[in-house]
Write a protein that holds these residues in place. Structure first.
Motif, PDB file in Angstrom:
ATOM      1  N   TYR A   1       0.824  -1.206   0.000  1.00  0.00           N
ATOM      2  CA  TYR A   1       0.000   0.000   0.000  1.00  0.00           C
ATOM      3  C   TYR A   1       0.856   1.253   0.000  1.00  0.00           C
ATOM      4  CZ  TYR A   1      -4.049  -2.896   0.988  1.00  0.00           C
ATOM      5  OH  TYR A   1      -5.039  -3.824   0.894  1.00  0.00           O
ATOM      6  N   TYR A   2       1.980   1.198   0.702  1.00  0.00           N
ATOM      7  CA  TYR A   2       2.857   2.361   0.813  1.00  0.00           C
ATOM      8  C   TYR A   2       4.286   1.983   0.430  1.00  0.00           C
ATOM      9  CZ  TYR A   2      -0.959   4.421   3.435  1.00  0.00           C
ATOM     10  OH  TYR A   2      -2.178   4.894   3.810  1.00  0.00           O
ATOM     11  N   TYR A   3       4.941   2.913  -0.247  1.00  0.00           N
ATOM     12  CA  TYR A   3       6.325   2.722  -0.664  1.00  0.00           C
ATOM     13  C   TYR A   3       7.163   3.866  -0.101  1.00  0.00           C
ATOM     14  CZ  TYR A   3       4.354  -0.546  -4.042  1.00  0.00           C
ATOM     15  OH  TYR A   3       3.693  -1.592  -4.620  1.00  0.00           O
ATOM     16  N   SER A   4       8.365   3.545   0.341  1.00  0.00           N
ATOM     17  CA  SER A   4       9.251   4.589   0.870  1.00  0.00           C
ATOM     18  C   SER A   4       9.801   5.409  -0.291  1.00  0.00           C
ATOM     19  CB  SER A   4      10.400   3.956   1.656  1.00  0.00           C
ATOM     20  OG  SER A   4      11.271   3.283   0.777  1.00  0.00           O
ATOM     21  N   ILE A   5      10.375   6.544   0.040  1.00  0.00           N
ATOM     22  CA  ILE A   5      10.910   7.427  -0.993  1.00  0.00           C
ATOM     23  C   ILE A   5      12.076   6.754  -1.720  1.00  0.00           C
ATOM     24  CG2 ILE A   5      12.474   8.676   0.538  1.00  0.00           C
ATOM     25  CD1 ILE A   5      11.668  11.238  -1.072  1.00  0.00           C
ATOM     26  N   GLY A   6      12.842   5.933  -1.018  1.00  0.00           N
ATOM     27  CA  GLY A   6      13.943   5.216  -1.650  1.00  0.00           C
ATOM     28  C   GLY A   6      13.453   4.197  -2.669  1.00  0.00           C
ATOM     29  N   GLU A   7      12.375   3.487  -2.328  1.00  0.00           N
ATOM     30  CA  GLU A   7      11.803   2.517  -3.260  1.00  0.00           C
ATOM     31  C   GLU A   7      11.262   3.204  -4.510  1.00  0.00           C
ATOM     32  OE1 GLU A   7      10.136  -1.016  -0.383  1.00  0.00           O
ATOM     33  OE2 GLU A   7       9.043   0.883  -0.418  1.00  0.00           O
ATOM     34  N   VAL A   8      10.607   4.340  -4.310  1.00  0.00           N
ATOM     35  CA  VAL A   8      10.055   5.086  -5.437  1.00  0.00           C
ATOM     36  C   VAL A   8      11.181   5.620  -6.318  1.00  0.00           C
ATOM     37  CG1 VAL A   8       8.651   7.082  -6.097  1.00  0.00           C
ATOM     38  CG2 VAL A   8       7.960   5.670  -4.172  1.00  0.00           C
ATOM     39  N   ALA A   9      12.239   6.113  -5.692  1.00  0.00           N
ATOM     40  CA  ALA A   9      13.386   6.621  -6.456  1.00  0.00           C
ATOM     41  C   ALA A   9      14.006   5.505  -7.298  1.00  0.00           C
ATOM     42  CB  ALA A   9      14.421   7.224  -5.507  1.00  0.00           C
ATOM     43  N   ASP A  10      14.103   4.305  -6.733  1.00  0.00           N
ATOM     44  CA  ASP A  10      14.636   3.170  -7.491  1.00  0.00           C
ATOM     45  C   ASP A  10      13.731   2.803  -8.658  1.00  0.00           C
ATOM     46  OD1 ASP A  10      16.858   2.998  -5.870  1.00  0.00           O
ATOM     47  OD2 ASP A  10      16.039   1.398  -4.608  1.00  0.00           O
ATOM     48  N   MET A  11      12.417   2.866  -8.443  1.00  0.00           N
ATOM     49  CA  MET A  11      11.462   2.548  -9.513  1.00  0.00           C
ATOM     50  C   MET A  11      11.648   3.482 -10.708  1.00  0.00           C
ATOM     51  SD  MET A  11       7.812   1.988  -7.715  1.00  0.00           S
ATOM     52  CE  MET A  11       7.669   1.129  -6.180  1.00  0.00           C
ATOM     53  N   LEU A  12      11.853   4.765 -10.409  1.00  0.00           N
ATOM     54  CA  LEU A  12      11.957   5.773 -11.459  1.00  0.00           C
ATOM     55  C   LEU A  12      13.385   5.979 -11.948  1.00  0.00           C
ATOM     56  CD1 LEU A  12       9.526   8.462 -10.017  1.00  0.00           C
ATOM     57  CD2 LEU A  12       9.063   6.817 -11.819  1.00  0.00           C
ATOM     58  N   GLY A  13      14.352   5.499 -11.193  1.00  0.00           N
ATOM     59  CA  GLY A  13      15.746   5.687 -11.572  1.00  0.00           C
ATOM     60  C   GLY A  13      16.223   7.109 -11.363  1.00  0.00           C
ATOM     61  N   VAL A  14      15.730   7.756 -10.317  1.00  0.00           N
ATOM     62  CA  VAL A  14      16.124   9.133 -10.004  1.00  0.00           C
ATOM     63  C   VAL A  14      16.582   9.203  -8.547  1.00  0.00           C
ATOM     64  CG1 VAL A  14      14.554  10.146 -11.700  1.00  0.00           C
ATOM     65  CG2 VAL A  14      13.770   9.818  -9.366  1.00  0.00           C
ATOM     66  N   ASN A  15      17.099  10.347  -8.152  1.00  0.00           N
ATOM     67  CA  ASN A  15      17.501  10.572  -6.761  1.00  0.00           C
ATOM     68  C   ASN A  15      16.292  10.912  -5.904  1.00  0.00           C
ATOM     69  OD1 ASN A  15      20.248  10.258  -7.307  1.00  0.00           O
ATOM     70  ND2 ASN A  15      20.443  12.409  -7.892  1.00  0.00           N
ATOM     71  N   THR A  16      16.416  10.639  -4.606  1.00  0.00           N
ATOM     72  CA  THR A  16      15.330  10.974  -3.684  1.00  0.00           C
ATOM     73  C   THR A  16      15.123  12.488  -3.603  1.00  0.00           C
ATOM     74  OG1 THR A  16      16.870  10.898  -1.826  1.00  0.00           O
ATOM     75  CG2 THR A  16      15.612   8.897  -2.284  1.00  0.00           C
ATOM     76  N   SER A  17      16.197  13.239  -3.790  1.00  0.00           N
ATOM     77  CA  SER A  17      16.072  14.698  -3.728  1.00  0.00           C
ATOM     78  C   SER A  17      15.189  15.227  -4.861  1.00  0.00           C
ATOM     79  CB  SER A  17      17.441  15.366  -3.781  1.00  0.00           C
ATOM     80  OG  SER A  17      18.116  15.017  -4.976  1.00  0.00           O
ATOM     81  N   LEU A  18      15.236  14.576  -6.031  1.00  0.00           N
ATOM     82  CA  LEU A  18      14.389  14.990  -7.136  1.00  0.00           C
ATOM     83  C   LEU A  18      12.920  14.730  -6.820  1.00  0.00           C
ATOM     84  CD1 LEU A  18      14.192  16.137  -9.991  1.00  0.00           C
ATOM     85  CD2 LEU A  18      14.406  13.807 -10.854  1.00  0.00           C
ATOM     86  N   ILE A  19      12.626  13.637  -6.156  1.00  0.00           N
ATOM     87  CA  ILE A  19      11.244  13.343  -5.768  1.00  0.00           C
ATOM     88  C   ILE A  19      10.749  14.371  -4.759  1.00  0.00           C
ATOM     89  CG2 ILE A  19       9.760  11.652  -4.603  1.00  0.00           C
ATOM     90  CD1 ILE A  19      11.460   9.495  -5.970  1.00  0.00           C
ATOM     91  N   ARG A  20      11.589  14.732  -3.789  1.00  0.00           N
ATOM     92  CA  ARG A  20      11.201  15.769  -2.823  1.00  0.00           C
ATOM     93  C   ARG A  20      10.985  17.110  -3.529  1.00  0.00           C
ATOM     94  NH1 ARG A  20      15.009  12.926   0.390  1.00  0.00           N
ATOM     95  NH2 ARG A  20      16.670  14.331  -0.228  1.00  0.00           N
ATOM     96  N   PHE A  21      11.830  17.406  -4.516  1.00  0.00           N
ATOM     97  CA  PHE A  21      11.698  18.645  -5.290  1.00  0.00           C
ATOM     98  C   PHE A  21      10.368  18.659  -6.047  1.00  0.00           C
ATOM     99  CE2 PHE A  21      12.505  20.957  -9.313  1.00  0.00           C
ATOM    100  CZ  PHE A  21      12.739  22.214  -8.795  1.00  0.00           C
ATOM    101  N   TRP A  22      10.030  17.542  -6.707  1.00  0.00           N
ATOM    102  CA  TRP A  22       8.759  17.460  -7.436  1.00  0.00           C
ATOM    103  C   TRP A  22       7.581  17.545  -6.480  1.00  0.00           C
ATOM    104  CZ3 TRP A  22      10.172  12.882 -11.180  1.00  0.00           C
ATOM    105  CH2 TRP A  22      10.931  13.388 -12.245  1.00  0.00           C
ATOM    106  N   GLU A  23       7.741  16.996  -5.286  1.00  0.00           N
ATOM    107  CA  GLU A  23       6.665  17.078  -4.282  1.00  0.00           C
ATOM    108  C   GLU A  23       6.359  18.533  -3.941  1.00  0.00           C
ATOM    109  OE1 GLU A  23       5.958  16.114   0.426  1.00  0.00           O
ATOM    110  OE2 GLU A  23       7.651  15.175  -0.586  1.00  0.00           O
ATOM    111  N   LYS A  24       7.414  19.341  -3.824  1.00  0.00           N
ATOM    112  CA  LYS A  24       7.213  20.763  -3.521  1.00  0.00           C
ATOM    113  C   LYS A  24       6.578  21.519  -4.682  1.00  0.00           C
ATOM    114  CE  LYS A  24      11.415  21.654  -1.854  1.00  0.00           C
ATOM    115  NZ  LYS A  24      12.579  22.466  -1.517  1.00  0.00           N
ATOM    116  N   ASN A  25       6.898  21.134  -5.909  1.00  0.00           N
ATOM    117  CA  ASN A  25       6.469  21.877  -7.088  1.00  0.00           C
ATOM    118  C   ASN A  25       5.164  21.413  -7.717  1.00  0.00           C
ATOM    119  OD1 ASN A  25       8.591  23.977  -7.828  1.00  0.00           O
ATOM    120  ND2 ASN A  25       9.823  22.180  -7.343  1.00  0.00           N
TER     121      ASN A  25
END
Length: 112
Positions: free
Chosen positions: A11-35
């Motif tokens: 049901y829930y995935y950590s930010i690290g798991e999501v970053a691995d799925m997309l092949g990006v850094n966790t910082s980019l996911i946090r950046f997109w979350e803000k924007n």
């Protein structure tokens, strides 16, 4: 046909798991979350982010628009706001076709 184990869905995935799925850094996911307002991960008391499947679909859509199509963040934000339903529908179709292609290639390789 060989037996395939059923994939366990979370049901829930950590930010690290999501970053691995997309092949990006966790910082980019946090950046997109803000924007982007469409990304709303759940946070625990420590502040760890946990993403749902809906959040991951939205992140994949943002990734597609920004990284694959080369749109700016502002352009992607406007496009998502104007055509969210159509974009999500089209993106799901492309994902389904990609999975079908991968399955067919796997079958072809097994037959060779």
């Amino acid at each position: 046909m060989p037996y395939k184990e059923k994939k366990i869905e979370k049901y829930y995935y950590s930010i690290g798991e999501v970053a691995d799925m997309l092949g990006v850094n966790t910082s980019l996911i946090r950046f997109w979350e803000k924007n982007f307002d469409i990304i709303k991960p759940h946070k625990n008391k420590k502040g760890n982010r946990y993403f749902t499947k809906k959040d991951i679909e939205n992140l994949k859509l943002i990734y597609h628009l920004v990284k694959e199509q080369g749109m700016t963040l502002d352009g992607a934000r406007k496009k998502i706001a104007a055509q969210k339903e159509d974009l999500a529908e089209n993106f799901k179709l492309v994902e389904s076709l990609t999975k079908i292609r991968e399955m067919l290639v796997e079958i072809r390789d097994m037959l060779d």
